[in-house]
Design an enzyme around this catalytic site. Structure first.
Site, short mmCIF file in Angstrom:
data_model
loop_
_atom_site.label_atom_id
_atom_site.label_comp_id
_atom_site.label_asym_id
_atom_site.label_seq_id
_atom_site.Cartn_x
_atom_site.Cartn_y
_atom_site.Cartn_z
N VAL A 103 0.70 -1.38 0.08
CA VAL A 103 -0.14 -0.01 0.03
C VAL A 103 0.83 1.14 0.05
O VAL A 103 0.21 2.44 -0.06
CB VAL A 103 -1.13 0.10 1.32
CG1 VAL A 103 -1.99 -1.02 1.22
CG2 VAL A 103 -0.24 0.20 2.36
N LYS A 134 3.72 1.74 2.12
CA LYS A 134 4.78 1.88 3.53
C LYS A 134 6.10 2.58 3.17
O LYS A 134 6.72 3.18 3.71
CB LYS A 134 4.63 0.64 4.32
CG LYS A 134 3.28 0.25 4.94
CD LYS A 134 3.43 -0.91 5.66
CE LYS A 134 4.02 -2.22 5.12
NZ LYS A 134 3.37 -2.82 4.00
N ILE A 178 7.14 3.53 0.29
CA ILE A 178 7.59 4.91 -0.25
C ILE A 178 7.21 5.90 0.88
O ILE A 178 8.12 6.93 0.91
CB ILE A 178 6.64 4.95 -1.26
CG1 ILE A 178 7.24 3.95 -2.36
CG2 ILE A 178 6.55 6.45 -1.88
CD1 ILE A 178 6.52 3.94 -3.50
N LYS A 229 13.17 -2.25 9.66
CA LYS A 229 12.30 -2.82 8.98
C LYS A 229 12.23 -4.07 9.92
O LYS A 229 13.41 -4.90 9.81
CB LYS A 229 12.29 -2.88 7.65
CG LYS A 229 11.22 -4.20 6.92
CD LYS A 229 10.50 -3.64 5.84
CE LYS A 229 9.54 -4.62 5.34
NZ LYS A 229 8.14 -4.14 4.66
N ASP A 236 12.88 -2.87 -0.10
CA ASP A 236 12.70 -1.87 0.97
C ASP A 236 13.80 -1.90 2.02
O ASP A 236 14.20 -0.38 1.98
CB ASP A 236 11.72 -2.81 1.91
CG ASP A 236 9.96 -2.80 1.39
OD1 ASP A 236 9.87 -2.86 0.01
OD2 ASP A 236 9.44 -3.06 2.17
N GLY A 263 6.48 -1.10 9.08
CA GLY A 263 5.86 -2.38 9.35
C GLY A 263 6.14 -3.32 8.26
O GLY A 263 6.80 -3.03 7.07
N PRO A 268 2.32 11.04 -6.59
CA PRO A 268 3.32 9.95 -7.08
C PRO A 268 4.71 10.43 -7.24
O PRO A 268 4.89 11.78 -7.66
CB PRO A 268 2.72 9.80 -8.58
CG PRO A 268 1.38 10.41 -8.51
CD PRO A 268 1.20 11.31 -7.48
N1 LIG Z 1 3.71 8.21 -3.77
C1 LIG Z 1 3.75 6.97 -4.57
N2 LIG Z 1 4.75 7.35 -5.75
C2 LIG Z 1 4.97 6.39 -6.44
N3 LIG Z 1 4.42 5.00 -6.32
C3 LIG Z 1 3.60 4.81 -5.30
C4 LIG Z 1 3.39 5.79 -4.23
N4 LIG Z 1 2.68 5.07 -3.25
C5 LIG Z 1 2.56 3.79 -3.69
N5 LIG Z 1 3.08 3.64 -5.01
C6 LIG Z 1 3.22 2.26 -5.48
O1 LIG Z 1 2.71 1.27 -4.75
C7 LIG Z 1 3.71 0.31 -4.79
C8 LIG Z 1 3.74 -0.28 -3.37
O2 LIG Z 1 4.49 0.63 -2.55
P1 LIG Z 1 5.30 0.04 -1.24
O3 LIG Z 1 6.34 -0.92 -1.97
O4 LIG Z 1 5.80 1.56 -0.64
O5 LIG Z 1 4.32 -0.83 -0.43
P2 LIG Z 1 4.59 -1.50 0.89
O6 LIG Z 1 3.44 -1.26 1.64
O7 LIG Z 1 5.76 -1.10 1.65
O8 LIG Z 1 4.64 -3.02 0.47
P3 LIG Z 1 5.29 -4.15 1.40
O9 LIG Z 1 4.12 -4.67 2.23
O10 LIG Z 1 5.74 -5.03 0.16
O11 LIG Z 1 6.44 -3.80 2.25
C9 LIG Z 1 4.96 0.89 -5.26
O12 LIG Z 1 5.90 -0.04 -5.90
C10 LIG Z 1 4.60 2.17 -6.22
O13 LIG Z 1 4.19 1.42 -7.25
MG LIG Z 2 7.47 -2.15 1.86
#
Ligand SMILES: Nc1ncnc2c1ncn2[C@@H]1O[C@H](COP(=O)(O)OP(=O)(O)OP(=O)(O)O)[C@@H](O)[C@H]1O
Ligand SMILES: [Mg+2]
Length: 229
Positions: A13, A15, A17, A37, A54, A116, A203
């Site tokens: 979702v 996190k 980023i 992490k 990550d 998380g 984004p």
């Molecule tokens: N502000 C943003 N700008 C660009 N891409 C984004 C943005 N927010 C979310 N995304 C997209 O959502 C994807 C998932 O984001 P991210 O890897 O941060 O999720 P996560 O919650 O950390 O996932 P995980 O559970 O695997 O740790 C990114 O690879 C990107 O494609």
């Molecule tokens: Mg992540």
């Protein structure tokens, strides 16, 4: 410990980023920021296109001189919950070891940004959830949430689970924020029903993390509140 715990409504979702944007923005204003992490899983799979994994991304934007391995000590190949990934590796994650490593990372830093794994109720061991780690680290919580359909329910459930446990929830971040009627309506509903400030992260590319993070209410999230939690 000064810092913030970036939880999510689910896996994938945003996190990482959000956490990386916070790290980059704090580093850009001269703060020494450490990232943490509690486990990375899914190393058998390719990282999201255009983004480092990550722990590598977080290590690259934090400014406390950590290696990627220091950011996320347990690392597993299968894309499954950390408690199961550990079981498949024939081991069990030790919460006390994680806490010690997180505290060690924070010790020489101005702030700790902890991401998380998956959502708030994901198990690190069958009896120790991400939520327990956030509580034990005594960090305020920020919730990364999707913009579209389903996000009201997931975000309110996460808020309720966090508050029930006594976590100090400082805000929700909708990411990636794209101006449209549904996202705007979702944002208003979460703010009203959840009684919580909802920020927007547009984004960003890896080069724009600091700029994106600077638009977030970092000082509201990071202030130390003796009375809270
Ligand atoms: N502000 C943003 N700008 C660009 N891409 C984004 C943005 N927010 C979310 N995304 C997209 O959502 C994807 C998932 O984001 P991210 O890897 O941060 O999720 P996560 O919650 O950390 O996932 P995980 O559970 O695997 O740790 C990114 O690879 C990107 O494609
Ligand atoms: Mg992540």
């Amino acid at each position: 410990m000064r810092g913030v715990f970036v939880a999510g409504t689910d896996t994938g979702v945003g996190k990482t980023i959000v956490a990386a944007a916070v790290c980059a923005a704090l580093a850009a204003r001269g703060e020494k920021v450490a990232a943490f992490k509690p486990a990375v899983t899914g190393l058998d799979e390719d990282p999201p296109e255009g983004w480092a994994r990550d722990h590598e991304l977080l290590a690259s934007v934090a400014s406390a001189g950590q290696s990627a391995d220091q950011v996320a000590p347990p690392q597993y190949g299968p894309p499954v919950s950390p408690h199961y990934a550990a079981e498949l590796a024939g081991e069990q994650i030790e919460p006390n070891e994680l806490l010690a490593k997180a505290r060690a990372a924070a010790e020489h830093a101005d702030a700790l940004v902890c991401e998380g794994v998956g959502g708030l109720m994901v198990p690190l061991t069958p009896g120790y959830l991400i939520r327990d780690l956030a509580l034990d680290l005594e960090l305020p919580l920020v919730i990364a949430a999707r913009p579209g359909l389903g996000t009201i329910n997931h975000t309110l459930l996460t808020l309720e689970a966090a508050r029930t446990a006594g976590l100090d929830v400082r805000g929700v971040v909708i990411t990636p924020w794209l101006e449209d009627d549904l996202a705007e309506s979702n944002r208003g509903a979460i703010e009203l029903i959840g009684d919580i400030a909802v920020s927007r992260l547009p984004p960003v590319t890896p080069d724009e993390l600091a700029e994106g993070g600077a638009q977030l209410p970092l000082d509201d999230w990071l202030h130390e509140d003796e009375a809270a939690a």
